[in-house]
Motif scaffolding. Sequence first.
Motif, short mmCIF file in Angstrom:
data_model
loop_
_atom_site.label_atom_id
_atom_site.label_comp_id
_atom_site.label_asym_id
_atom_site.label_seq_id
_atom_site.Cartn_x
_atom_site.Cartn_y
_atom_site.Cartn_z
N ALA A 13 21.82 65.42 44.74
CA ALA A 13 22.76 66.04 43.81
C ALA A 13 23.98 65.15 43.61
O ALA A 13 24.44 64.93 42.48
CB ALA A 13 23.18 67.42 44.32
N ALA A 14 24.51 64.61 44.72
CA ALA A 14 25.68 63.73 44.64
C ALA A 14 25.35 62.47 43.86
O ALA A 14 26.15 62.00 43.03
CB ALA A 14 26.16 63.39 46.04
N ILE A 42 29.77 69.54 48.02
CA ILE A 42 28.36 69.79 48.32
C ILE A 42 28.26 70.08 49.81
O ILE A 42 28.74 69.30 50.64
CB ILE A 42 27.48 68.58 47.94
N GLY A 77 18.35 69.71 43.97
CA GLY A 77 19.65 69.03 43.93
C GLY A 77 19.93 68.45 42.56
O GLY A 77 21.06 68.57 42.03
N GLU A 78 18.92 67.84 41.97
CA GLU A 78 19.07 67.30 40.62
C GLU A 78 19.34 68.42 39.62
O GLU A 78 20.19 68.30 38.73
CB GLU A 78 17.80 66.55 40.23
N GLU A 91 20.83 71.37 40.00
CA GLU A 91 22.18 71.91 40.05
C GLU A 91 23.22 70.89 39.61
O GLU A 91 24.26 71.24 39.03
CB GLU A 91 22.48 72.46 41.44
N ALA A 92 22.95 69.61 39.87
CA ALA A 92 23.86 68.57 39.39
C ALA A 92 23.89 68.57 37.86
O ALA A 92 24.97 68.53 37.24
CB ALA A 92 23.41 67.21 39.92
N THR A 129 23.07 62.11 41.51
CA THR A 129 22.93 62.45 40.10
C THR A 129 24.29 62.64 39.44
O THR A 129 24.52 62.17 38.31
CB THR A 129 22.08 63.73 39.95
N LEU A 130 25.19 63.33 40.12
CA LEU A 130 26.53 63.51 39.59
C LEU A 130 27.24 62.17 39.40
O LEU A 130 27.82 61.91 38.34
CB LEU A 130 27.35 64.41 40.53
N TYR A 131 27.18 61.34 40.42
CA TYR A 131 27.87 60.05 40.38
C TYR A 131 27.35 59.20 39.23
O TYR A 131 28.15 58.57 38.51
CB TYR A 131 27.69 59.33 41.71
N VAL A 161 33.50 63.79 44.29
CA VAL A 161 32.54 64.62 45.04
C VAL A 161 32.72 64.38 46.53
O VAL A 161 32.91 63.24 46.97
CB VAL A 161 31.09 64.28 44.63
N ILE A 174 28.23 73.16 45.55
CA ILE A 174 26.76 73.30 45.58
C ILE A 174 26.36 73.51 47.03
O ILE A 174 26.61 72.65 47.89
CB ILE A 174 26.06 72.05 45.02
#
Length: 500
Positions: A19-20, A9, A486-487, A489-490, A22-24, A31, A262
């Motif tokens: 974004a990070a 990112i 961010g959310e 794209e995650a 949400t991914l985590y 990430v 991202i």
Amino acid sequence: MAKKPRIAIIGAGIAGIYAARTLYQNGFDNVIIFEASDRIGGRIWSMKHGDDWIELGAQWIHGQEENILYEYACSRGLIANPKHDYGVEGNGHLCNENGEAIECPLAKKLINYLDETKNRMNDAIENDQNVFDYFVYQFNQFVQSLTDIIDITTLKILKNTFRWFIIYEVIDNSCENLQTLSALSYTEWEDCSGETDLIHFQKNYSTIFDEFEKDFPLNDCLLLETEVKKIELIHNNSDIQVKLHIFRDEIEDEEMLFDHIIITSSIGFLKENLKNDFFSFDFPEEKRQIIQAIGFGTINKVFLEFDIPFWNDQVKGFQIVWTNVRDEHSFPDINFACGTENFPEWVYCIQGFDLVRHQPKMLMAWIGSYGAKQMEKYSDQEIGQILTKVLRQIVPKQCLKKSIDYPTNIFCSRWYSNPFFRGSYSNRTTVYQKINNDDDHDGYNIDILVKPIYANDEHKKPLILFAGEATDPKHYSTTHGAMKSGEREAFRLICFHQKR
């Protein structure tokens, strides 16, 4: 999901960090967030001063309903009571450079009238008008609607007040001028309704990041002072990966491979880096066109703290209605020469001086357009000296409780000079509108930018994804738009890997 993808990112603002997060929280923990500066937050920048804070970047949460940032912050108890502690824009006395309060009742009526016409901005699109021409038309409609004939002096006051309103809108839209601003900046943008529009955090804006850190191990995946210099696409057998060339710890060209990246960088940064080899591959021409067409202006804040406030307790601010300025923001038939004999040109792009929440000895000047960039070339001391002279000239005597001394502290934002931002936030230009009306494009222009760059394989793997406030179709220019992007794209990556 066979193995966890490696995800980069670019940018540790609210879009990148959310974004990070949400991914985590969905099991994607491989990430890395690359942040070129020495702090997180991006265009959210809270600075501790005395017992409280000042906001050099984002000022408010805009609205409540269907606002991802408001809902999150509210759930964590971060929000000030919106019924009693809320933001106000353009408040206080209208005054001119002769220290006279503008007592003309029609001036306030004009401002309210023009503000209300923003709800009818679709008329400008139908008539192919830019925003400035639309407001000129509405000004004339206002004057014609008056039942009494107004004298020449009153008409001049109204035309000078018109310029104040234009500066206000230039700052609100973070644009150079309203001649290049499309009405889409009003019609595409959606309010988040609720009882209050401008909402404060209890303490400061950056407390949102304290809460994010409770949700996932942010520091474990964050690299500060690490600049991404170049992006390449690398073919590895049947797969395509993204290679980042980074600069950190005096290592000029460290290389790292990722399955996806991202990009949350500002449109200002992307515009600047389209000129070099930042994208070291065949970057899609339609994306290039949209990045260049999206507006991205600069607004700055100047905070002046005084040993003792010179203004009395009834003062709510000072809004400057210049009478001696002729520039691109003036009513078209104003014949005054630009008043640069008194002050540098950038001064005339100041909307006014507002009181500062929780800082009782402080005033804050909003500055936009060409003035915001010019101001950045001056030192804090020079800015303080110039604005002290401005205040001595514009503040009406009835507002004073003492003489105006030189400020004890001066704090200035400089968003344009920062190579990682190159401005403040995005808007929709007339060029953007023209492309949007082009038959070759379907849907919103912004969809072209948001569409990922895919690998040319059967899985249609998204290699490079785009987030940030400018990529949200309805809430661009806001922190909640950035957070939502961010959310978005995650979840695009999460869904891709869940389907494999």
